[in-house]
Design a protein around this motif. Sequence first.
Motif, PDB file in Angstrom:
ATOM      1  N   VAL A  35       0.832  -1.203   0.000  1.00  0.00           N
ATOM      2  CA  VAL A  35       0.000   0.000   0.000  1.00  0.00           C
ATOM      3  C   VAL A  35       0.869   1.258   0.000  1.00  0.00           C
ATOM      4  N   GLU A  36       1.947   1.251   0.784  1.00  0.00           N
ATOM      5  CA  GLU A  36       2.825   2.416   0.863  1.00  0.00           C
ATOM      6  C   GLU A  36       3.444   2.734  -0.500  1.00  0.00           C
ATOM      7  N   THR A  37       3.751   1.712  -1.265  1.00  0.00           N
ATOM      8  CA  THR A  37       4.330   1.904  -2.594  1.00  0.00           C
ATOM      9  C   THR A  37       3.299   2.521  -3.530  1.00  0.00           C
ATOM     10  N   ILE A  38       2.068   2.068  -3.440  1.00  0.00           N
ATOM     11  CA  ILE A  38       0.992   2.637  -4.260  1.00  0.00           C
ATOM     12  C   ILE A  38       0.836   4.118  -3.956  1.00  0.00           C
ATOM     13  N   ARG A  39       0.815   4.455  -2.682  1.00  0.00           N
ATOM     14  CA  ARG A  39       0.703   5.873  -2.298  1.00  0.00           C
ATOM     15  C   ARG A  39       1.896   6.682  -2.802  1.00  0.00           C
ATOM     16  N   TYR A  40       3.087   6.083  -2.736  1.00  0.00           N
ATOM     17  CA  TYR A  40       4.293   6.759  -3.228  1.00  0.00           C
ATOM     18  C   TYR A  40       4.189   7.003  -4.734  1.00  0.00           C
ATOM     19  N   TYR A  41       3.768   6.006  -5.492  1.00  0.00           N
ATOM     20  CA  TYR A  41       3.625   6.179  -6.939  1.00  0.00           C
ATOM     21  C   TYR A  41       2.605   7.276  -7.269  1.00  0.00           C
ATOM     22  N   GLU A  42       1.571   7.379  -6.460  1.00  0.00           N
ATOM     23  CA  GLU A  42       0.610   8.471  -6.645  1.00  0.00           C
ATOM     24  C   GLU A  42       1.291   9.815  -6.369  1.00  0.00           C
ATOM     25  N   LYS A  43       2.043   9.870  -5.294  1.00  0.00           N
ATOM     26  CA  LYS A  43       2.698  11.114  -4.882  1.00  0.00           C
ATOM     27  C   LYS A  43       3.658  11.636  -5.941  1.00  0.00           C
ATOM     28  N   ILE A  44       4.401  10.725  -6.593  1.00  0.00           N
ATOM     29  CA  ILE A  44       5.385  11.158  -7.581  1.00  0.00           C
ATOM     30  C   ILE A  44       4.806  11.221  -8.996  1.00  0.00           C
ATOM     31  N   GLY A  45       3.537  10.906  -9.137  1.00  0.00           N
ATOM     32  CA  GLY A  45       2.853  11.070 -10.418  1.00  0.00           C
ATOM     33  C   GLY A  45       2.951   9.904 -11.386  1.00  0.00           C
ATOM     34  N   LEU A  46       3.487   8.765 -10.964  1.00  0.00           N
ATOM     35  CA  LEU A  46       3.501   7.600 -11.850  1.00  0.00           C
ATOM     36  C   LEU A  46       2.119   6.963 -11.937  1.00  0.00           C
ATOM     37  N   LEU A  47       1.378   7.060 -10.871  1.00  0.00           N
ATOM     38  CA  LEU A  47       0.032   6.503 -10.809  1.00  0.00           C
ATOM     39  C   LEU A  47      -0.937   7.650 -10.564  1.00  0.00           C
ATOM     40  N   LEU A  48      -1.966   7.731 -11.396  1.00  0.00           N
ATOM     41  CA  LEU A  48      -2.947   8.802 -11.239  1.00  0.00           C
ATOM     42  C   LEU A  48      -3.678   8.671  -9.906  1.00  0.00           C
ATOM     43  N   LYS A  49      -3.936   9.800  -9.298  1.00  0.00           N
ATOM     44  CA  LYS A  49      -4.676   9.783  -8.037  1.00  0.00           C
ATOM     45  C   LYS A  49      -6.098   9.300  -8.315  1.00  0.00           C
ATOM     46  N   PRO A  50      -6.595   8.394  -7.495  1.00  0.00           N
ATOM     47  CA  PRO A  50      -7.944   7.871  -7.708  1.00  0.00           C
ATOM     48  C   PRO A  50      -9.011   8.838  -7.191  1.00  0.00           C
ATOM     49  N   ASP A  51     -10.219   8.613  -7.650  1.00  0.00           N
ATOM     50  CA  ASP A  51     -11.343   9.356  -7.093  1.00  0.00           C
ATOM     51  C   ASP A  51     -11.573   8.880  -5.666  1.00  0.00           C
ATOM     52  N   ARG A  52     -12.386   9.639  -4.945  1.00  0.00           N
ATOM     53  CA  ARG A  52     -12.720   9.236  -3.570  1.00  0.00           C
ATOM     54  C   ARG A  52     -14.220   9.034  -3.476  1.00  0.00           C
ATOM     55  N   ASP A  53     -14.594   8.073  -2.635  1.00  0.00           N
ATOM     56  CA  ASP A  53     -16.026   7.815  -2.460  1.00  0.00           C
ATOM     57  C   ASP A  53     -16.589   8.743  -1.384  1.00  0.00           C
ATOM     58  N   ALA A  54     -17.848   8.564  -1.042  1.00  0.00           N
ATOM     59  CA  ALA A  54     -18.523   9.429  -0.066  1.00  0.00           C
ATOM     60  C   ALA A  54     -17.855   9.385   1.305  1.00  0.00           C
ATOM     61  N   SER A  55     -17.219   8.267   1.615  1.00  0.00           N
ATOM     62  CA  SER A  55     -16.527   8.130   2.901  1.00  0.00           C
ATOM     63  C   SER A  55     -15.075   8.596   2.818  1.00  0.00           C
ATOM     64  N   ASP A  56     -14.696   9.183   1.704  1.00  0.00           N
ATOM     65  CA  ASP A  56     -13.364   9.718   1.444  1.00  0.00           C
ATOM     66  C   ASP A  56     -12.302   8.629   1.279  1.00  0.00           C
ATOM     67  N   TYR A  57     -12.728   7.391   0.974  1.00  0.00           N
ATOM     68  CA  TYR A  57     -11.783   6.326   0.652  1.00  0.00           C
ATOM     69  C   TYR A  57     -11.396   6.435  -0.815  1.00  0.00           C
ATOM     70  N   ARG A  58     -10.130   6.101  -1.107  1.00  0.00           N
ATOM     71  CA  ARG A  58      -9.685   6.058  -2.503  1.00  0.00           C
ATOM     72  C   ARG A  58     -10.436   4.941  -3.222  1.00  0.00           C
ATOM     73  N   VAL A  59     -10.836   5.201  -4.455  1.00  0.00           N
ATOM     74  CA  VAL A  59     -11.530   4.199  -5.262  1.00  0.00           C
ATOM     75  C   VAL A  59     -10.710   3.993  -6.540  1.00  0.00           C
ATOM     76  N   TYR A  60     -10.164   2.801  -6.678  1.00  0.00           N
ATOM     77  CA  TYR A  60      -9.317   2.470  -7.806  1.00  0.00           C
ATOM     78  C   TYR A  60     -10.085   1.653  -8.827  1.00  0.00           C
ATOM     79  N   GLY A  61      -9.732   1.837 -10.089  1.00  0.00           N
ATOM     80  CA  GLY A  61     -10.337   1.066 -11.167  1.00  0.00           C
ATOM     81  C   GLY A  61      -9.306   0.157 -11.819  1.00  0.00           C
ATOM     82  N   ASN A  62      -9.745  -0.536 -12.866  1.00  0.00           N
ATOM     83  CA  ASN A  62      -8.848  -1.432 -13.587  1.00  0.00           C
ATOM     84  C   ASN A  62      -7.691  -0.671 -14.232  1.00  0.00           C
ATOM     85  N   ALA A  63      -7.931   0.570 -14.632  1.00  0.00           N
ATOM     86  CA  ALA A  63      -6.853   1.369 -15.230  1.00  0.00           C
ATOM     87  C   ALA A  63      -5.721   1.575 -14.219  1.00  0.00           C
TER      88      ALA A  63
END
Length: 154
Positions: free
Chosen positions: A14-42
């Motif tokens: 999980v920490e690596t996923i967050r890091y990739y988001e932070k450095i822009g390799l992985l697009l930041k996901p949308d958030r649901d009503a509870s403010d959880y990250r929501v990831y798709g197949n992309a």
Amino acid sequence: MKIGEVSGHASVPVETIRYYEKIGLLLKPDRDASDYRVYGNAHLNRLLFIKRCRNLDMTQDEIRELIRLSENPEADCHEVDALLARHLIHVRDRLSELANLETALQQLQQACSKTGTVEQCGIMGGLSSELGGLSDKDTDQRNHVPGTHKPGSH
């Protein structure tokens, strides 16, 4: 999918996923009503792509460039080929450096008499004398193998 599910599917912490988001390799996901990250197949596919590149020892900049190139699928693939050719040169250079490292370690190990004290140890003496001869230009502080991933050689 939540971050834990993506992490499980890709076998990436999980920490690596967050890091990739932070450095822009992985697009930041949308958030649901509870403010959880929501990831798709992309997101999962991109994460798996990044993981495959990292398994080939590609740098973040190399991966970023491949991602940029992938966004224009109709373009000529010469830039992809050129990037891979540069990376292959880097890998070959690294193999040569590792062979030199192996030789140096074998020479140090041969200096060991296997008897006596640490103070009398040929390996320790060899390490002390070699360390004194190294200059700043011979070492790359970011790598355990000097010379790997030098700026401009990735």
